[in-house]
Design an enzyme around this catalytic site. Structure first.
Site, PDB file in Angstrom:
ATOM      1  NE  ARG A 143     -11.484   8.150  -0.378  1.00 10.36           N
ATOM      2  CZ  ARG A 143     -12.802   8.211  -0.575  1.00 10.36           C
ATOM      3  NH1 ARG A 143     -13.575   7.201  -0.262  1.00 10.36           N
ATOM      4  NH2 ARG A 143     -13.356   9.297  -1.111  1.00 10.36           N
ATOM      5  CB  SER A 168       6.137   0.536  -8.870  1.00  8.00           C
ATOM      6  OG  SER A 168       6.348  -0.537  -9.761  1.00  8.00           O
ATOM      7  CG  ASN A 190       0.221   4.669  -4.096  1.00 11.59           C
ATOM      8  OD1 ASN A 190      -0.019   4.337  -2.925  1.00 11.59           O
ATOM      9  ND2 ASN A 190      -0.252   3.994  -5.134  1.00 11.59           N
ATOM     10  CD  GLU A 247      -4.263   7.174 -16.712  1.00 10.62           C
ATOM     11  OE1 GLU A 247      -4.242   6.015 -17.111  1.00 10.62           O
ATOM     12  OE2 GLU A 247      -3.718   8.137 -17.311  1.00 10.62           O
ATOM     13  CB  SER A 283       2.693  -3.927   7.290  1.00  3.94           C
ATOM     14  OG  SER A 283       2.623  -3.954   5.885  1.00  3.94           O
ATOM     15  CG  ASN A 284       4.082  -0.656   3.026  1.00  5.53           C
ATOM     16  OD1 ASN A 284       5.239  -0.736   2.626  1.00  5.53           O
ATOM     17  ND2 ASN A 284       3.133  -1.503   2.647  1.00  5.53           N
ATOM     18  NE  ARG A 293     -14.372   7.947  -6.000  1.00  3.04           N
ATOM     19  CZ  ARG A 293     -13.989   7.010  -5.135  1.00  3.04           C
ATOM     20  NH1 ARG A 293     -13.177   7.317  -4.164  1.00  3.04           N
ATOM     21  NH2 ARG A 293     -14.422   5.775  -5.248  1.00  3.04           N
ATOM     22  CG  LEU A 325      -6.349  10.190  -3.804  1.00  3.07           C
ATOM     23  CD1 LEU A 325      -4.844  10.063  -3.665  1.00  3.07           C
ATOM     24  CD2 LEU A 325      -6.935  10.953  -2.625  1.00  3.07           C
ATOM     25  CG  HIS A 373       0.648  -0.687  -7.589  1.00  6.83           C
ATOM     26  ND1 HIS A 373      -0.682  -0.720  -7.213  1.00  6.83           N
ATOM     27  CD2 HIS A 373       0.797  -1.611  -8.550  1.00  6.83           C
ATOM     28  CE1 HIS A 373      -1.300  -1.635  -7.941  1.00  6.83           C
ATOM     29  NE2 HIS A 373      -0.430  -2.184  -8.763  1.00  6.83           N
ATOM     30  CG  ASP A 429      -2.121   2.043  -9.058  1.00  5.26           C
ATOM     31  OD1 ASP A 429      -1.863   2.659  -8.022  1.00  5.26           O
ATOM     32  OD2 ASP A 429      -2.906   1.090  -9.118  1.00  5.26           O
TER      33      ASP A 429
HETATM   34  C1  GRF Z   1       0.525  -2.701   0.142  1.00  5.06           C
HETATM   35  O1  GRF Z   1       0.671  -3.921  -0.549  1.00  5.06           O
HETATM   36  C2  GRF Z   1       0.669  -1.541  -0.801  1.00  5.06           C
HETATM   37  O2  GRF Z   1       1.536  -1.778  -1.857  1.00  5.06           O
HETATM   38  C3  GRF Z   1      -0.740  -1.382  -1.325  1.00  5.06           C
HETATM   39  O3  GRF Z   1      -1.563  -1.643  -0.208  1.00  5.06           O
HETATM   40  C4  GRF Z   1      -0.898  -2.538   0.680  1.00  5.06           C
HETATM   41  C5  GRF Z   1      -0.933  -1.920   2.048  1.00  5.06           C
HETATM   42  O4  GRF Z   1      -0.447  -2.792   3.038  1.00  5.06           O
HETATM   43  N1  GRF Z   1      -0.909  -0.068  -1.898  1.00  5.06           N
HETATM   44  P1  GRF Z   1      -0.182  -2.241   4.519  1.00  5.06           P
HETATM   45  O5  GRF Z   1      -1.475  -1.608   5.014  1.00  5.06           O
HETATM   46  O6  GRF Z   1       0.917  -1.245   4.453  1.00  5.06           O
HETATM   47  O7  GRF Z   1       0.166  -3.440   5.345  1.00  5.06           O
END
Ligand code: GRF
Length: 236
Positions: A141, A184, A155, A191, A29-30, A115, A143, A157, A193
């Site tokens: 993953r 965030s 990223n 490390e 979705s993002n 990895r 990394l 979070h 997040d």
């Molecule tokens: C999101 O909540 C993001 O913050 C986390 O993983 C989720 C991914 O959701 N890292 P989508 O696949 O973008 O719907």
């Protein structure tokens, strides 16, 4: 990267292009929000960003405000999402990206024993695209330095970092005694997040975990495109 075009009256129009790859593992979705808000569009800086209420969310940490521009605009850059890559062949995000006309690729992480070997292959693929930025959007993953030392990446979070790192950020925020939660966007470091925070958005707790989770995702879809524009412009 620069894109040059000769206009009807013979003038040369040069546009800066910002090339982005998005890595994901599942729903996407993002990924979809980023493609819809940024892909193929022109933007320019419009002064300093003042922490504000945007679409009902309080957002802070960004340095600049960006507005949509046209290709004739001297200061504009165009965002191109040149690749959407999943480490899982069944990720629904692949359908979303294809539907929106973005090139997709699968690099199955389960086919790699180590990895580091997966990361090396991934870095090799990404290097070919001459990226300005790599964007992780639900890329599940851990990394290794093979990736983190080679690729400039951000990223998202679903918590107010440094609180509630790891895979259960939404539930842990919801179950905590905190009255507010949030999202965030941060630089990717070795490390998990823990890289420098670029931007955060805040929401109040809602009555159920389901309602809170839905609001967190809405906030993500609003915040991430803004933070990507900020991150690709940091070294201009
Ligand atoms: C999101 O909540 C993001 O913050 C986390 O993983 C989720 C991914 O959701 N890292 P989508 O696949 O973008 O719907």
């Amino acid at each position: 990267m620069l894109d040059s075009k000769v206009t009807k009256n013979g003038a040369v129009l040069e546009t800066r292009i910002k090339r982005i790859a998005i890595l994901f593992s599942g729903n996407g979705s993002n990924l979809e929000a980023l493609i819809r808000n940024l892909h193929g569009k022109y933007f320019k800086k419009q002064g300093k960003f003042i922490p504000k209420d945007s679409q009902g969310f309080l957002i802070g940490g960004l340095e600049y405000e960006f507005i949509e521009a046209t290709k004739e605009d001297q200061d504009a850059f165009r965002v191109e999402i040149v690749l959407a890559l999943s480490n899982k062949a069944e990720a629904y995000g692949l359908e979303r990206a294809k539907r929106l006309g973005v090139k997709t690729q699968v690099l199955e992480s389960k086919n790699f024993a180590k990895r580091e070997d997966f990361d090396k292959e991934l870095v090799g693929i990404l290097r070919e695209y001459e990226l300005d930025l790599c964007v992780l959007a639900g890329f599940m993953r851990i990394l290794t330095p093979v990736f983190t030392s080679a690729i400039r990446a951000i990223n998202i979070h679903p918590s107010l970092l440094p609180l509630f790192k790891g895979a259960n950020g939404i539930k842990e925020s919801f179950d905590s005694e905190m009255k507010l939660g949030g999202v965030s966007v941060h630089w990717v470091s070795e490390e998990l997040d823990s890289g420098e925070i670029i931007a955060q958005g805040v929401i109040a707790k809602l009555e159920s975990l389901e309602a809170y989770e839905a609001a967190i995702h809405q906030l993500e879809h609003c915040l991430y495109p803004l933070a990507v524009l900020e991150a690709i412009s940091r070294d201009d």
